[in-house]
Design an enzyme around this catalytic site. Structure first.
Site, PDB file in Angstrom:
ATOM      1  N   SER A 126       7.082  32.766 -11.803  1.00 55.56           N
ATOM      2  CA  SER A 126       7.233  31.826 -12.911  1.00 55.56           C
ATOM      3  C   SER A 126       6.457  30.552 -12.611  1.00 55.56           C
ATOM      4  CB  SER A 126       8.724  31.507 -13.046  1.00 55.56           C
ATOM      5  OG  SER A 126       8.918  30.398 -13.879  1.00 55.56           O
ATOM      6  N   TYR A 150      17.314  29.098  -9.380  1.00 58.85           N
ATOM      7  CA  TYR A 150      16.500  30.159  -9.984  1.00 58.85           C
ATOM      8  C   TYR A 150      15.036  30.030  -9.535  1.00 58.85           C
ATOM      9  CZ  TYR A 150      13.409  32.397 -13.297  1.00 58.85           C
ATOM     10  OH  TYR A 150      12.385  33.137 -13.836  1.00 58.85           O
ATOM     11  N   LYS A 154      12.340  32.463  -7.013  1.00 63.47           N
ATOM     12  CA  LYS A 154      10.982  32.942  -7.320  1.00 63.47           C
ATOM     13  C   LYS A 154      10.025  32.562  -6.183  1.00 63.47           C
ATOM     14  CE  LYS A 154      11.836  35.009 -11.095  1.00 63.47           C
ATOM     15  NZ  LYS A 154      11.833  36.473 -11.103  1.00 63.47           N
TER      16      LYS A 154
HETATM   17  P1  NAD Z   1      15.690  39.685 -19.099  1.00 59.61           P
HETATM   18  O1  NAD Z   1      16.992  39.158 -18.611  1.00 59.61           O
HETATM   19  O2  NAD Z   1      15.545  39.956 -20.558  1.00 59.61           O
HETATM   20  O3  NAD Z   1      15.273  40.986 -18.283  1.00 59.61           O
HETATM   21  C1  NAD Z   1      15.623  41.183 -16.949  1.00 59.61           C
HETATM   22  C2  NAD Z   1      16.292  42.550 -16.860  1.00 59.61           C
HETATM   23  O4  NAD Z   1      16.655  42.782 -15.495  1.00 59.61           O
HETATM   24  C3  NAD Z   1      17.564  42.657 -17.681  1.00 59.61           C
HETATM   25  O5  NAD Z   1      17.468  43.794 -18.523  1.00 59.61           O
HETATM   26  C4  NAD Z   1      18.695  42.816 -16.652  1.00 59.61           C
HETATM   27  O6  NAD Z   1      19.713  43.656 -17.129  1.00 59.61           O
HETATM   28  C5  NAD Z   1      17.926  43.408 -15.479  1.00 59.61           C
HETATM   29  N1  NAD Z   1      18.497  43.123 -14.140  1.00 59.61           N
HETATM   30  C6  NAD Z   1      18.841  41.924 -13.601  1.00 59.61           C
HETATM   31  N2  NAD Z   1      19.242  42.082 -12.324  1.00 59.61           N
HETATM   32  C7  NAD Z   1      19.146  43.411 -12.046  1.00 59.61           C
HETATM   33  C8  NAD Z   1      19.411  44.201 -10.902  1.00 59.61           C
HETATM   34  N3  NAD Z   1      19.872  43.660  -9.753  1.00 59.61           N
HETATM   35  N4  NAD Z   1      19.202  45.539 -10.976  1.00 59.61           N
HETATM   36  C9  NAD Z   1      18.743  46.104 -12.121  1.00 59.61           C
HETATM   37  N5  NAD Z   1      18.474  45.415 -13.227  1.00 59.61           N
HETATM   38  C10 NAD Z   1      18.664  44.071 -13.196  1.00 59.61           C
HETATM   39  O7  NAD Z   1      14.558  38.637 -18.621  1.00 59.61           O
HETATM   40  P2  NAD Z   1      13.021  38.562 -19.003  1.00 59.61           P
HETATM   41  O8  NAD Z   1      12.819  37.335 -19.809  1.00 59.61           O
HETATM   42  O9  NAD Z   1      12.555  39.863 -19.507  1.00 59.61           O
HETATM   43  O10 NAD Z   1      12.425  38.275 -17.561  1.00 59.61           O
HETATM   44  C11 NAD Z   1      11.917  39.303 -16.727  1.00 59.61           C
HETATM   45  C12 NAD Z   1      11.493  38.710 -15.414  1.00 59.61           C
HETATM   46  O11 NAD Z   1      10.532  37.692 -15.640  1.00 59.61           O
HETATM   47  C13 NAD Z   1      12.638  38.033 -14.648  1.00 59.61           C
HETATM   48  O12 NAD Z   1      12.468  38.279 -13.272  1.00 59.61           O
HETATM   49  C14 NAD Z   1      12.439  36.562 -14.959  1.00 59.61           C
HETATM   50  O13 NAD Z   1      12.949  35.741 -13.952  1.00 59.61           O
HETATM   51  C15 NAD Z   1      10.926  36.479 -15.039  1.00 59.61           C
HETATM   52  N6  NAD Z   1      10.451  35.350 -15.847  1.00 59.61           N
HETATM   53  C16 NAD Z   1      10.889  35.219 -17.133  1.00 59.61           C
HETATM   54  C17 NAD Z   1      10.447  34.146 -17.900  1.00 59.61           C
HETATM   55  C18 NAD Z   1      10.952  33.935 -19.297  1.00 59.61           C
HETATM   56  O14 NAD Z   1      10.794  32.828 -19.822  1.00 59.61           O
HETATM   57  N7  NAD Z   1      11.530  34.919 -19.956  1.00 59.61           N
HETATM   58  C19 NAD Z   1       9.534  33.227 -17.356  1.00 59.61           C
HETATM   59  C20 NAD Z   1       9.104  33.421 -16.029  1.00 59.61           C
HETATM   60  C21 NAD Z   1       9.564  34.488 -15.292  1.00 59.61           C
HETATM   61  C1  WQD Z   2      10.652  24.279 -23.580  1.00 66.96           C
HETATM   62  C2  WQD Z   2      10.602  22.845 -24.102  1.00 66.96           C
HETATM   63  C3  WQD Z   2      12.515  21.535 -23.470  1.00 66.96           C
HETATM   64  C4  WQD Z   2      15.430  23.849 -25.799  1.00 66.96           C
HETATM   65  C5  WQD Z   2      12.304  27.709 -18.858  1.00 66.96           C
HETATM   66  C6  WQD Z   2      12.559  27.892 -17.387  1.00 66.96           C
HETATM   67  C7  WQD Z   2      11.377  28.557 -16.739  1.00 66.96           C
HETATM   68  C8  WQD Z   2      11.032  29.853 -17.461  1.00 66.96           C
HETATM   69  C9  WQD Z   2      10.824  29.610 -18.921  1.00 66.96           C
HETATM   70  C10 WQD Z   2      12.222  31.751 -16.624  1.00 66.96           C
HETATM   71  C11 WQD Z   2      11.062  21.811 -23.075  1.00 66.96           C
HETATM   72  C12 WQD Z   2      12.468  21.722 -24.970  1.00 66.96           C
HETATM   73  C13 WQD Z   2      14.265  23.373 -25.223  1.00 66.96           C
HETATM   74  C14 WQD Z   2      16.070  23.047 -26.787  1.00 66.96           C
HETATM   75  C15 WQD Z   2      14.347  21.400 -26.539  1.00 66.96           C
HETATM   76  N1  WQD Z   2      12.095  30.802 -17.412  1.00 66.96           N
HETATM   77  N2  WQD Z   2      13.732  22.178 -25.580  1.00 66.96           N
HETATM   78  N3  WQD Z   2      15.493  21.852 -27.110  1.00 66.96           N
HETATM   79  O1  WQD Z   2      12.251  24.691 -19.705  1.00 66.96           O
HETATM   80  O2  WQD Z   2       9.796  25.150 -20.058  1.00 66.96           O
HETATM   81  O3  WQD Z   2      11.186  26.847 -19.026  1.00 66.96           O
HETATM   82  O4  WQD Z   2      11.986  28.969 -19.462  1.00 66.96           O
HETATM   83  O5  WQD Z   2      11.547  31.984 -15.699  1.00 66.96           O
HETATM   84  O6  WQD Z   2      11.695  28.785 -15.412  1.00 66.96           O
HETATM   85  O7  WQD Z   2      12.790  26.621 -16.810  1.00 66.96           O
HETATM   86  O8  WQD Z   2      11.480  26.400 -21.410  1.00 66.96           O
HETATM   87  O9  WQD Z   2      12.126  26.976 -23.715  1.00 66.96           O
HETATM   88  O10 WQD Z   2      13.843  25.920 -22.186  1.00 66.96           O
HETATM   89  O11 WQD Z   2      11.949  24.529 -23.034  1.00 66.96           O
HETATM   90  O12 WQD Z   2      13.879  20.306 -26.879  1.00 66.96           O
HETATM   91  O13 WQD Z   2      17.131  23.398 -27.316  1.00 66.96           O
HETATM   92  O14 WQD Z   2      11.521  22.737 -25.195  1.00 66.96           O
HETATM   93  O15 WQD Z   2      12.950  20.247 -23.145  1.00 66.96           O
HETATM   94  O16 WQD Z   2      10.284  20.668 -23.265  1.00 66.96           O
HETATM   95  P1  WQD Z   2      11.201  25.639 -20.008  1.00 66.96           P
HETATM   96  P2  WQD Z   2      12.430  26.031 -22.608  1.00 66.96           P
END
Ligand code: NAD
Ligand code: WQD
Length: 336
Positions: A126, A150, A154
């Site tokens: 991330s 979290y 990562k």
């Molecule tokens: P998500 O929660 O929709 O998907 C993750 C999946 O992993 C879920 O279906 C959950 O049931 C499964 N899971 C969790 N722990 C598990 C375990 N121990 N064994 C088996 N399954 C497990 O999340 P997402 O948004 O699809 O994110 C996928 C990956 O990308 C995650 O690792 C997340 O941290 C990373 N990521 C997401 C974002 C984002 O904004 N969505 C941003 C950066 C990184």
């Molecule tokens: C985006 C912008 C908020 C909600 C997070 C995690 C990051 C990654 C992606 C998993 C910011 C603003 C948000 C609201 C708002 N996740 N905001 N009102 O914080 O960039 O990233 O998700 O890996 O690790 O930290 O994403 O969508 O929460 O926020 O004003 O109700 O929207 O302040 O500027 P963020 P976000």
């Protein structure tokens, strides 16, 4: 070349979209998920969209025996490891749950890959690992501490996989640093389903548009940005999914880090306006205090992925808004 890919967390938001992109580009998949943050119906939806069957294992990736069973049952060429817990706020409240789930699953999976001679590993990292660096974030930057457990999981998983790759020269690891994935598959069948009140901006906007929430709280308008609201690099989830196909196709030994973003920053107010214009709806909002832990701006330098993976994000913010809204309109939230 067709490869058979184990997709962990493949029932989740990014995993489902990536399964579609993999299958559509000729790969086959085996999916594993413990369904802790997803539903089995997502698996059926992938099959419906692609018209392809594939094996699904409801297992925890921290369970070594269960993971090894998959490697015994199938010839796997590579893994994409999405499985993990991702809610920033929850990770502050339950750090040990986050460290255990995210670190143990990564260790178990990487060790099993080594044991079974599987040497392509793609990891979901991330942009949060950059902390409050200067934008645009580039892969060569020193990582700064995250404000939450979290983000630390990562950074730690990146470190663990890097050390494993160093000690095992035939192991190829891609660490993909995602920026802010939003949007949904164009079918409107799959998309992001937050658990309870959304933490992230786009799902909150779509729920306001649907009338599920009264108004959006905008967290601060006094940041040093174009209009004072936070700036992020929003990327369409299908572009992100296609970035994974590019990463799995590109195998060279060692550790490779790639930003997956668009390289463009969009403020909260700009995203709200784009959503209103793209979909002909009005989003009520109020400006409230900054959210602790937020940074002013976060966007990617995307040249490395373009150069080495020949991948760039193609879909614009309007498409992201239209696709997110199409999914939300179709989706029936369960009333709890
Ligand atoms: P998500 O929660 O929709 O998907 C993750 C999946 O992993 C879920 O279906 C959950 O049931 C499964 N899971 C969790 N722990 C598990 C375990 N121990 N064994 C088996 N399954 C497990 O999340 P997402 O948004 O699809 O994110 C996928 C990956 O990308 C995650 O690792 C997340 O941290 C990373 N990521 C997401 C974002 C984002 O904004 N969505 C941003 C950066 C990184
Ligand atoms: C985006 C912008 C908020 C909600 C997070 C995690 C990051 C990654 C992606 C998993 C910011 C603003 C948000 C609201 C708002 N996740 N905001 N009102 O914080 O960039 O990233 O998700 O890996 O690790 O930290 O994403 O969508 O929460 O926020 O004003 O109700 O929207 O302040 O500027 P963020 P976000």
């Amino acid at each position: 070349m067709t490869t058979n890919i184990l997709v962990t967390g493949g029932a989740g938001y990014i995993g489902t979209h990536t399964c579609i992109a993999l299958i559509e580009s000729g790969h086959t998949v085996v999916v594993a998920d413990n369904l802790s943050n997803s539903k089995r119906e997502s698996i059926e939806k992938i099959k419906r969209i692609t018209n392809k069957e594939f094996p699904f294992y409801e297992i925890d990736i921290s369970n070594k025996q269960a993971v090894e069973t998959i490697f015994k049952n199938h010839r796997i060429d590579g893994v994409i490891h999405f499985a993990g817990l991702k809610a920033v706020g929850e990770s502050v409240e339950k750090p040990s749950m986050y460290y255990e789930n995210n670190l143990v699953s990564t260790l178990v999976l990487a060790n099993s890959c080594l044991k079974f001679g599987i040497n392509r590993f793609v990891f979901s990292s991330s942009a949060t690992v950059y902390g409050e660096n200067e934008v645009p974030f580039v892969e060569t930057m020193d990582l700064l501490p995250s404000t939450n457990p979290y983000g630390e999981t990562k950074a730690m998983c990146e470190r663990i996989l890097t050390d494993i790759a160093k000690a095992n020269p035939s192991f190829s690891v891609s660490l993909l640093r995602y920026f802010n994935p939003i949007g949904a598959h164009e079918s409107g069948l799959i998309g992001e389903v937050p658990n309870g009140i959304p933490n992230n901006l786009m799902p909150y906007i779509t729920q306001v548009a649907k009338g599920m929430r009264e108004y959006l709280s905008i967290f601060g308008n006094d940041y040093p940005t174009i209009d004072g609201t936070g700036v992020r690099d929003y990327i369409h989830v299908m572009d992100l999914a296609e970035g994974h196909v590019a990463a799995i196709n590109f195998v060279t030994e060692g550790v490779h880090i790639y930003n997956l973003g668009t390289g463009q920053g969009t403020s909260v107010l700009q995203l709200v306006k784009a959503f209103e214009e793209a979909n002909g709806v009005t989003i009520r909002y109020e400006i409230v205090d900054r959210r602790p832990g937020d940074i002013a701006s976060c966007y990617a330098n995307v040249y490395k992925a373009r150069r080495e993976l020949c991948w760039i994000a193609k879909r614009d913010v309007v498409t992201m808004c239209k696709d997110a809204w199409r999914f939300e309109k179709n989706y029936q939230h369960q009333v709890v």
